[in-house]
Design an enzyme around this catalytic site. Structure first.
Site, PDB file in Angstrom:
ATOM      1  N   HIS A   2       3.593   6.919   5.838  1.00  0.00           N
ATOM      2  CA  HIS A   2       2.416   7.590   6.395  1.00  0.00           C
ATOM      3  C   HIS A   2       1.615   6.755   7.386  1.00  0.00           C
ATOM      4  CE1 HIS A   2       0.255   5.458   3.123  1.00  0.00           C
ATOM      5  NE2 HIS A   2      -0.822   5.626   3.862  1.00  0.00           N
ATOM      6  N   HIS A  37       0.824  -1.226   0.000  1.00  0.00           N
ATOM      7  CA  HIS A  37       0.000   0.000   0.000  1.00  0.00           C
ATOM      8  C   HIS A  37       0.852   1.268   0.000  1.00  0.00           C
ATOM      9  CE1 HIS A  37      -2.998   2.993   0.965  1.00  0.00           C
ATOM     10  NE2 HIS A  37      -2.446   3.202   2.160  1.00  0.00           N
ATOM     11  N   ASP A  76     -24.422  17.101 -23.881  1.00  0.00           N
ATOM     12  CA  ASP A  76     -22.959  17.185 -23.929  1.00  0.00           C
ATOM     13  C   ASP A  76     -22.303  15.934 -23.350  1.00  0.00           C
ATOM     14  OD1 ASP A  76     -23.839  17.666 -21.407  1.00  0.00           O
ATOM     15  OD2 ASP A  76     -22.652  19.468 -21.063  1.00  0.00           O
ATOM     16  N   GLU A 122       0.659   5.336  13.003  1.00  0.00           N
ATOM     17  CA  GLU A 122      -0.703   4.923  13.362  1.00  0.00           C
ATOM     18  C   GLU A 122      -0.823   3.413  13.540  1.00  0.00           C
ATOM     19  OE1 GLU A 122      -5.212   5.203  11.498  1.00  0.00           O
ATOM     20  OE2 GLU A 122      -3.552   6.184  10.476  1.00  0.00           O
ATOM     21  N   ASP A 123      -0.147   2.632  12.677  1.00  0.00           N
ATOM     22  CA  ASP A 123      -0.388   1.182  12.638  1.00  0.00           C
ATOM     23  C   ASP A 123       0.730   0.329  13.209  1.00  0.00           C
ATOM     24  OD1 ASP A 123      -2.803   1.655  11.429  1.00  0.00           O
ATOM     25  OD2 ASP A 123      -2.047   1.428   9.389  1.00  0.00           O
ATOM     26  N   ASP A 151      -3.340   8.436  -0.806  1.00  0.00           N
ATOM     27  CA  ASP A 151      -3.672   7.321   0.094  1.00  0.00           C
ATOM     28  C   ASP A 151      -5.123   6.878  -0.128  1.00  0.00           C
ATOM     29  OD1 ASP A 151      -3.606   5.579   2.436  1.00  0.00           O
ATOM     30  OD2 ASP A 151      -4.647   7.179   3.514  1.00  0.00           O
TER      31      ASP A 151
END
Length: 707
Positions: free
Chosen positions: A73, A49, A261, A77-78, A140
């Site tokens: 990134h 990822h 259009d 957090e993880d 992301d």
């Protein structure tokens, strides 16, 4: 698979020097180790990822620090990695980018107003400090949307997709990232309403099967036309996106067949001059569809987008939309902020930077003044989604405003003090009401007065979120200030009447008894009618032998003057008797409203006769520098003769009265009765007008109407 991805990334980062490539290689190794035991929903190693996010960022040639931050990134957090480790390994700039991303990712953005508001605030605030944060966040989200089918929970998929449509696609649009916006919208559409998307695509495929080479044929025709004019330009043609077509069908309430259009063509030239030349050629050759021409070159969109747009009945007798752009315009249209951001400069978005980022500053400003989450979300959406108009100052400076903006929005866009002191506006050199809706190209001159202040009515017709917030903030502050002045006067007058001194010792007692840090809070409650002065004195002197008077006594001494106070703010003029300056008045304290001012002969006062504690002695501010205007109402019985009404209005005007309204209540053959509202300085001014009107022979009778 990972090695293959890394090789792909290396191929895309050839625009970096060796030192920058080493930073990216270090970020890959660091991220791979941090996420070593983690898997994606697809079953792939988690590192796939961040690498895909980095690849998306290289497509817009983002700098090495941003690519590294894209790779890192999710680490804070993880995983167990701390921000200090990032800072020590990669330096302050990359760690700040990662920290900005962590702040806006810490909580799941849910379609729930409270959460949405909190996190949207974080998202924009982070972006305002460094534009790259929002670009990385968009990349992301783009990769997460590309892999959203691996999420098996349908409701979770729909929530993520709704959030993408609500927040991320509009942000991509606002930054001018057209390619990202289109893909985010299409992937969201596929998750939210797959049946609708399929039906639109099926219809497009059906049209394509019937007219298989129509795009190429029209492109060929256009190319031939321009070559004959000795113009060498690039021509691109496409069928519009399924989501765009679906939105038009839904919002315009039309059928697929009525869409005019579906096909769009782009003429990419070498210069701005050639854009206008190509436009002229197309308009000479094909019938132009009225109302479909837009010039975003002379008046660019707020995100920096520049182009000419038109719709014509084109080759093969097909309605087509054509955009004309130079090569530079095309780059900015596709990649927006990323096409011309100066990566080597400091990344803070400051006022001196290009004007297309001003919307972020406005959002940050109004977020700080939003009273609650609902107001925040509404304000934010207004700033992100609204189209713009372009108007001019008397000196010819261009000002960008939302559609349906009024002179009030314009005044505050110039300067807050201009807005606060605004009393009128000239639009194209003609005096117009402040609620007039501005149009593209208007020239506006704001008329100001040092004695003026904002009106509560402005909030009804102001469009700009920042202006509405400014007006609300002004009146919240003004109302409190006036309640404090009024409450202090009321309390001091009551203490003096009961032979008590409101000194420092008494003040400390009051603060202790009412658990207050500041006595102004108590004054505010008294001024607003939430506390009566008797309840205050009884609380700190419970031994007081206070006998409630059976009847209110009107006194000329120790009264509270309405000096420096505004009608409708700290006190209200009762509609039942419509008091004006000069009338003998009395105040009735009402919880939550403050003080209602009545004339002493008002019949409504009888209903308060059993509650004399709520009555207060008040008088008008009779100082010469008080220039307040009051509304008075008179009833006139007038002979039904030619010119009689004209005589009445002339007399009022000669006596410096301003008629704000006339209403015919009774019409007969020989007479009619009219109700006239007049703006007057005080009761004496009104008496002069009434006396002058009684001298008019056509006036049968006249009286002042109270209520």
């Amino acid at each position: 698979m990972i090695n293959e991805q890394i090789r792909d990334l290396e191929k895309l980062t050839t625009y970096f020097n060796e030192n920058e490539k080493n930073i990216i290689a270090s970020a890959i190794n660091f991220s791979e180790n941090a996420h070593r035991d983690q898997l994606r929903k697809s079953g792939d190693p988690f590192i796939t990822h961040p690498i895909e996010v980095a690849k998306i960022l290289t497509s817009i040639k983002l700098d090495a620090s941003a690519i590294a931050a894209g790779l890192l990134h999710d680490t804070i957090e993880d995983t167990d990695i701390s921000i200090n480790e990032i800072s020590n390994t990669f330096g302050i700039q990359i760690s700040e980018l990662v920290q900005g991303l962590t702040k806006i990712s810490k909580f799941s953005l849910k379609i729930n107003k409270q959460k949405l508001g909190e996190n949207y605030r974080k998202l924009i605030l982070a972006a305002s400090k460094d534009i790259r944060v929002i670009l990385i966040k968009l990349a992301d989200r783009l990769h997460n949307m590309r892999t959203i089918d691996f999420i098996k929970d349908d409701s979770k998929k729909i929530n993520i997709s709704m959030e993408t449509l609500e927040i991320f696609a509009p942000l991509a649009q606002r930054l001018g990232m057209k390619q990202w916006q289109d893909e985010l919208e299409d992937l969201s559409f596929q998750s939210i309403n797959p049946d609708a998307r399929k039906s639109v695509i099926d219809r497009l495929n059906y049209l394509n099967s019937n007219d298989e080479n129509i795009i190429d044929e029209i492109r060929y025709e256009l190319k031939k036309i321009f070559l004959n004019e000795d113009l060498n330009c690039k021509i691109e043609g496409r069928i519009k996106s399924a989501y765009s077509i679906w939105n038009k069908i839904k919002n315009k309430n039309i059928s697929f067949e009525q869409l005019s259009d579906i096909m769009a063509f782009r003429i990419i030239t070498n210069s701005t001059r050639e854009c206008y030349r190509c436009l002229g050629i197309i308009h000479r050759r094909f019938p132009y569809i009225q109302g479909r021409f837009k010039d975003f070159i002379s008046s660019p969109k707020s995100n920096g987008y520049r182009a000419l747009h038109t719709s014509v009945m084109g080759p093969k007798n097909k309605k087509i939309e054509i955009q004309f752009r130079s090569n530079v315009m095309n780059q900015i249209a596709d990649f927006g902020v990323a096409a011309h951001w100066k990566y080597k400069d400091p990344k803070s978005i400051k006022e001196k930077d290009t004007k297309e980022y001003k919307w972020m500053h406005d959002l940050v400003d109004l977020m700080n003044s939003s009273a609650n989450q609902d107001e925040l979300i509404e304000n934010s959406k207004i700033s992100v989604f609204k189209d713009e108009i372009y108007v001019f100052t008397p000196k010819g400076d261009l000002i960008e405003l939302p559609t349906k903006a009024t002179p009030i929005d314009f005044a505050y866009a110039i300067h807050t003090q201009i807005g606060d002191k605004c009393v009128g506006a000239k639009i194209n050199e003609k005096l117009q009401p402040l609620k007039t809706i501005l149009k593209n190209g208007d020239q506006i001159e704001i008329i100001t007065s040092e004695e003026s202040q904002p009106s509560p009515l402005w909030e009804r017709f102001a469009v700009t979120s920042r202006v509405k917030s400014q007006i609300r903030r002004f009146f919240r502050s003004k109302k409190r200030a006036e309640y404090i002045i009024f409450g202090k006067e009321i309390l001091n007058a009551f203490f003096t009447k009961e032979n008590y001194d409101l000194n420092e010792s008494t003040s400390n007692k009051i603060k202790k008894e009412f658990n207050l840090n500041d006595l102004e809070d108590l004054y505010e409650m008294v001024g607003a009618g939430k506390l009566t002065p008797f309840s205050v004195i009884k609380r700190i002197y419970p031994e007081i032998n206070y006998k409630t008077p059976k009847k209110f006594e009107l006194k000329s001494e120790n009264t509270i003057r309405l000096k420096g106070l505004t009608a409708g703010m700290s006190y209200h003029l009762a509609g039942c008797c419509s008091p004006i300056k000069g009338d003998t008045i009395v105040g009735i304290m009402t919880a939550g409203i403050g003080v209602a001012v009545h004339t002493i002969e008002c019949e409504t006062l009888a209903s308060y006769s059993d509650d004399p504690e709520r009555w207060i002695n008040i008088t008008w501010d009779n100082s010469n520098n008080s220039k307040s205007i009051s509304n008075a109402r008179i009833g006139v019985v007038l002979k039904n003769q030619p010119g009689s009404l004209g005589k009445v209005t002339t007399v009022i005007a000669k006596n410096n009265g301003n008629i704000s309204n006339i209403n015919f209540s009774i019409r007969k053959i020989d007479f009619f009765e009219i109700i006239i509202d007049i703006e007057v300085r005080d009761a004496n001014h009104l008496k002069n007008i009434i006396a002058a009107l009684r001298l008019v022979s056509e006036v049968s009778s006249l009286e002042r109407i109270k209520g």
